[in-house]
Design a protein around this motif. Structure first.
Motif, PDB file in Angstrom:
ATOM      1  N   MET A  84       0.848  -1.195   0.000  1.00 37.75           N
ATOM      2  CA  MET A  84       0.000   0.000   0.000  1.00 37.75           C
ATOM      3  C   MET A  84       0.882   1.243   0.000  1.00 37.75           C
ATOM      4  SD  MET A  84      -2.930   1.178   2.754  1.00 37.75           S
ATOM      5  CE  MET A  84      -1.749   1.282   4.109  1.00 37.75           C
ATOM      6  N   PRO A  85       1.023   1.922  -1.132  1.00 36.48           N
ATOM      7  CA  PRO A  85       1.846   3.129  -1.179  1.00 36.48           C
ATOM      8  C   PRO A  85       1.283   4.232  -0.271  1.00 36.48           C
ATOM      9  CG  PRO A  85       1.295   2.361  -3.384  1.00 36.48           C
ATOM     10  CD  PRO A  85       0.443   1.596  -2.434  1.00 36.48           C
ATOM     11  N   VAL A  86       2.176   4.850   0.490  1.00 33.56           N
ATOM     12  CA  VAL A  86       1.806   5.992   1.324  1.00 33.56           C
ATOM     13  C   VAL A  86       2.579   7.199   0.808  1.00 33.56           C
ATOM     14  CG1 VAL A  86       1.803   6.976   3.639  1.00 33.56           C
ATOM     15  CG2 VAL A  86       1.367   4.525   3.323  1.00 33.56           C
ATOM     16  N   ILE A  87       1.847   8.211   0.388  1.00 35.80           N
ATOM     17  CA  ILE A  87       2.441   9.402  -0.223  1.00 35.80           C
ATOM     18  C   ILE A  87       2.191  10.588   0.700  1.00 35.80           C
ATOM     19  CG2 ILE A  87       2.515  10.868  -2.269  1.00 35.80           C
ATOM     20  CD1 ILE A  87       0.954   8.434  -3.646  1.00 35.80           C
ATOM     21  N   ALA A  88       3.264  11.138   1.261  1.00 38.73           N
ATOM     22  CA  ALA A  88       3.147  12.286   2.160  1.00 38.73           C
ATOM     23  C   ALA A  88       3.353  13.571   1.369  1.00 38.73           C
ATOM     24  CB  ALA A  88       4.176  12.192   3.281  1.00 38.73           C
ATOM     25  N   ILE A  89       2.476  14.541   1.584  1.00 33.73           N
ATOM     26  CA  ILE A  89       2.613  15.871   0.991  1.00 33.73           C
ATOM     27  C   ILE A  89       3.098  16.779   2.107  1.00 33.73           C
ATOM     28  CG2 ILE A  89       1.500  17.677  -0.344  1.00 33.73           C
ATOM     29  CD1 ILE A  89       1.365  14.863  -1.620  1.00 33.73           C
ATOM     30  N   ALA A  90       4.348  17.203   2.043  1.00 29.23           N
ATOM     31  CA  ALA A  90       4.937  17.864   3.212  1.00 29.23           C
ATOM     32  C   ALA A  90       5.862  19.010   2.808  1.00 29.23           C
ATOM     33  CB  ALA A  90       5.717  16.849   4.051  1.00 29.23           C
ATOM     34  N   ASN A  91       5.809  20.051   3.615  1.00 33.28           N
ATOM     35  CA  ASN A  91       6.740  21.168   3.561  1.00 33.28           C
ATOM     36  C   ASN A  91       6.516  21.923   4.863  1.00 33.28           C
ATOM     37  OD1 ASN A  91       8.105  23.657   3.124  1.00 33.28           O
ATOM     38  ND2 ASN A  91       7.908  23.406   0.920  1.00 33.28           N
ATOM     39  N   PRO A  92       7.572  22.201   5.646  1.00 29.71           N
ATOM     40  CA  PRO A  92       7.353  22.884   6.924  1.00 29.71           C
ATOM     41  C   PRO A  92       6.785  24.286   6.785  1.00 29.71           C
ATOM     42  CG  PRO A  92       9.696  22.734   6.418  1.00 29.71           C
ATOM     43  CD  PRO A  92       8.985  21.869   5.435  1.00 29.71           C
ATOM     44  N   LYS A  93       6.894  24.876   5.600  1.00 30.64           N
ATOM     45  CA  LYS A  93       6.343  26.216   5.393  1.00 30.64           C
ATOM     46  C   LYS A  93       4.861  26.116   5.049  1.00 30.64           C
ATOM     47  CE  LYS A  93       7.021  30.515   2.856  1.00 30.64           C
ATOM     48  NZ  LYS A  93       5.594  30.670   2.533  1.00 30.64           N
ATOM     49  N   GLY A  94       4.070  26.997   5.614  1.00 25.99           N
ATOM     50  CA  GLY A  94       2.643  27.034   5.309  1.00 25.99           C
ATOM     51  C   GLY A  94       2.369  27.801   4.030  1.00 25.99           C
ATOM     52  N   GLY A  95       1.163  27.598   3.477  1.00 28.29           N
ATOM     53  CA  GLY A  95       0.728  28.365   2.325  1.00 28.29           C
ATOM     54  C   GLY A  95       1.408  28.032   1.018  1.00 28.29           C
ATOM     55  N   VAL A  96       1.944  26.811   0.898  1.00 29.31           N
ATOM     56  CA  VAL A  96       2.653  26.448  -0.327  1.00 29.31           C
ATOM     57  C   VAL A  96       1.805  25.592  -1.268  1.00 29.31           C
ATOM     58  CG1 VAL A  96       4.949  26.624   0.691  1.00 29.31           C
ATOM     59  CG2 VAL A  96       3.705  24.462   0.828  1.00 29.31           C
ATOM     60  N   GLY A  97       0.576  25.266  -0.858  1.00 30.61           N
ATOM     61  CA  GLY A  97      -0.296  24.490  -1.730  1.00 30.61           C
ATOM     62  C   GLY A  97      -0.361  23.015  -1.398  1.00 30.61           C
ATOM     63  N   LYS A  98      -0.061  22.653  -0.148  1.00 31.22           N
ATOM     64  CA  LYS A  98      -0.091  21.234   0.235  1.00 31.22           C
ATOM     65  C   LYS A  98      -1.469  20.617   0.035  1.00 31.22           C
ATOM     66  CE  LYS A  98       1.691  21.814   4.397  1.00 31.22           C
ATOM     67  NZ  LYS A  98       2.279  23.168   4.358  1.00 31.22           N
ATOM     68  N   SER A  99      -2.509  21.284   0.493  1.00 31.24           N
ATOM     69  CA  SER A  99      -3.854  20.717   0.393  1.00 31.24           C
ATOM     70  C   SER A  99      -4.313  20.621  -1.057  1.00 31.24           C
ATOM     71  CB  SER A  99      -4.852  21.532   1.218  1.00 31.24           C
ATOM     72  OG  SER A  99      -4.553  21.435   2.599  1.00 31.24           O
ATOM     73  N   THR A 100      -3.974  21.605  -1.876  1.00 30.56           N
ATOM     74  CA  THR A 100      -4.309  21.545  -3.297  1.00 30.56           C
ATOM     75  C   THR A 100      -3.652  20.337  -3.948  1.00 30.56           C
ATOM     76  OG1 THR A 100      -4.597  23.938  -3.494  1.00 30.56           O
ATOM     77  CG2 THR A 100      -4.084  22.731  -5.517  1.00 30.56           C
ATOM     78  N   LEU A 101      -2.381  20.121  -3.637  1.00 28.04           N
ATOM     79  CA  LEU A 101      -1.668  18.982  -4.200  1.00 28.04           C
ATOM     80  C   LEU A 101      -2.230  17.664  -3.673  1.00 28.04           C
ATOM     81  CD1 LEU A 101       0.661  17.975  -5.941  1.00 28.04           C
ATOM     82  CD2 LEU A 101       2.187  18.277  -3.975  1.00 28.04           C
ATOM     83  N   ALA A 102      -2.499  17.608  -2.368  1.00 29.56           N
ATOM     84  CA  ALA A 102      -2.990  16.366  -1.762  1.00 29.56           C
ATOM     85  C   ALA A 102      -4.361  15.975  -2.289  1.00 29.56           C
ATOM     86  CB  ALA A 102      -3.032  16.515  -0.235  1.00 29.56           C
ATOM     87  N   THR A 103      -5.280  16.925  -2.361  1.00 32.26           N
ATOM     88  CA  THR A 103      -6.642  16.601  -2.806  1.00 32.26           C
ATOM     89  C   THR A 103      -6.663  16.181  -4.267  1.00 32.26           C
ATOM     90  OG1 THR A 103      -7.057  18.969  -3.172  1.00 32.26           O
ATOM     91  CG2 THR A 103      -7.802  18.036  -1.085  1.00 32.26           C
ATOM     92  N   ASN A 104      -5.908  16.878  -5.101  1.00 29.67           N
ATOM     93  CA  ASN A 104      -5.908  16.523  -6.519  1.00 29.67           C
ATOM     94  C   ASN A 104      -5.170  15.219  -6.780  1.00 29.67           C
ATOM     95  OD1 ASN A 104      -7.108  18.642  -8.610  1.00 29.67           O
ATOM     96  ND2 ASN A 104      -6.408  19.746  -6.775  1.00 29.67           N
ATOM     97  N   LEU A 105      -4.140  14.919  -6.003  1.00 29.69           N
ATOM     98  CA  LEU A 105      -3.480  13.633  -6.140  1.00 29.69           C
ATOM     99  C   LEU A 105      -4.429  12.507  -5.742  1.00 29.69           C
ATOM    100  CD1 LEU A 105      -1.113  11.814  -6.733  1.00 29.69           C
ATOM    101  CD2 LEU A 105      -0.220  12.320  -4.437  1.00 29.69           C
ATOM    102  N   ALA A 106      -5.141  12.697  -4.645  1.00 24.82           N
ATOM    103  CA  ALA A 106      -6.126  11.702  -4.230  1.00 24.82           C
ATOM    104  C   ALA A 106      -7.181  11.517  -5.323  1.00 24.82           C
ATOM    105  CB  ALA A 106      -6.781  12.117  -2.916  1.00 24.82           C
ATOM    106  N   GLY A 107      -7.609  12.617  -5.942  1.00 29.55           N
ATOM    107  CA  GLY A 107      -8.588  12.540  -7.011  1.00 29.55           C
ATOM    108  C   GLY A 107      -8.054  11.802  -8.228  1.00 29.55           C
ATOM    109  N   ALA A 108      -6.787  12.027  -8.553  1.00 30.95           N
ATOM    110  CA  ALA A 108      -6.180  11.341  -9.692  1.00 30.95           C
ATOM    111  C   ALA A 108      -6.128   9.839  -9.464  1.00 30.95           C
ATOM    112  CB  ALA A 108      -4.775  11.885  -9.945  1.00 30.95           C
TER     113      ALA A 108
END
Length: 218
Positions: free
Chosen positions: A1-25
Motif C-alpha cells: 500500500m503506497p503511502v504518499i506524504a505531501i509535506a513542507n514545513p512552510k505554510g501556504g505552499v499548496g499542500k492541500s491543493t496537491l494532496a486533494t488533486n493527487l487523491a482525485g487522480a
C-alpha cells in the motif's frame, strides 16, 4: 500500500491543493484511496465533506477505540497524507516511518526556496533516506517569469527531482469549492492542467526502488 506524504514545513505552499488533486487522480484510476489530514486547519477533511457522492470515492481516517487512534479503512490501496506546516522532530519522524514517497510543494519565492532547502537536508539526514522517494512540485508557477527561472535554477542544485510544475490557475480554486478535482470534470475544461500532472503520475508509477533520496554524507 503506497503511502504518499505531501509535506513542507512552510505554510501556504499548496499542500492541500496537491494532496486533494493527487487523491482525485488516484481515485479516478480506480484505486481505493484514503486522504489523511494532519493539518490543524483540516482543509483536506473539509474538502472531503464537500465532495459529491457521484464523484469517485475518497475515504478518510477510520477512528478506533476510546483513544481516537486513526487508521486507514480496510480495503484501501493508496494513502495520501496532507501534512501540517512546521513539521519537524518526532512528528516528522513518525510520518516518514510509514511513508514511501514524499512530495514537497513549493512556490517560486525566496522564502519557499529557503524553507525547502532546509527541509530536503533534513530528509537526507533521516535514517530512512535511502528508502524514501522525494520529489518537488512547483505550485502556482507563472510561465515566462523571472521567478520561474530562479525556481528552475535552484531546483537544479537539490538532490531531488522536480517531478511537476503546476501553473497558477483558478481551476484549482473553483473545483476545490465543490469538493472536486481536475479528474472530476470534462477533460476539455482542464486539458492543460491534466498535461502538467502526467510527469508526476509517471514518477509515482516508477518501480518502488527507483531513485530514492540520496543520504547526506558527512
Amino acid at each position: 500500500m503506497p503511502v504518499i506524504a505531501i509535506a513542507n514545513p512552510k505554510g501556504g505552499v499548496g499542500k492541500s491543493t496537491l494532496a486533494t488533486n493527487l487523491a482525485g487522480a488516484l481515485a479516478a484510476r480506480g484505486h481505493a484511496v484514503m486522504l489523511g489530514d494532519l493539518d490543524r486547519q483540516q482543509s483536506a477533511r473539509q474538502w472531503l465533506g464537500l465532495r459529491p457522492a457521484v464523484a469517485p470515492h475518497i475515504a478518510t481516517w477510520e477512528i478506533r477505540g476510546a483513544t481516537g487512534q486513526v487508521r486507514p479503512p480496510k480495503g484501501v490501496s493508496h494513502v495520501v497524507i496532507d501534512a501540517p506546516a512546521g513539521l519537524h522532530g518526532k512528528k516528522l519522524d513518525a510520518l516518514l516511518q510509514v511513508s514511501d514517497h514524499v512530495l514537497i510543494p513549493l512556490q517560486p519565492s525566496l522564502f519557499d526556496i529557503q524553507a525547502t532547502h532546509a527541509f530536503v537536508n533534513e530528509l537526507r539526514a533521516h535514517r530512512r533516506a535511502d528508502k524514501l522517494r522525494v520529489g518537488l512540485v512547483g505550485m502556482r508557477v507563472k510561465d515566462h517569469t523571472i521567478a520561474q527561472d530562479r525556481l528552475q535554477q535552484y531546483v537544479a542544485t537539490l538532490p531531488a527531482p522536480m517531478v511537476a510544475t503546476l501553473r497558477d490557475t483558478q481551476n484549482y480554486v473553483h473545483l476545490a469549492a465543490h469538493g472536486l478535482t481536475l479528474w472530476d470534470v470534462a477533460p476539455s475544461r482542464v486539458e492543460r492542467d491534466l498535461t502538467q500532472w502526467q510527469p508526476l503520475l509517471a514518477w509515482l508509477d516508477a518501480p518502488a526502488g527507483a531513485a530514492p533520496l540520496a543520504p547526506k554524507t558527512a
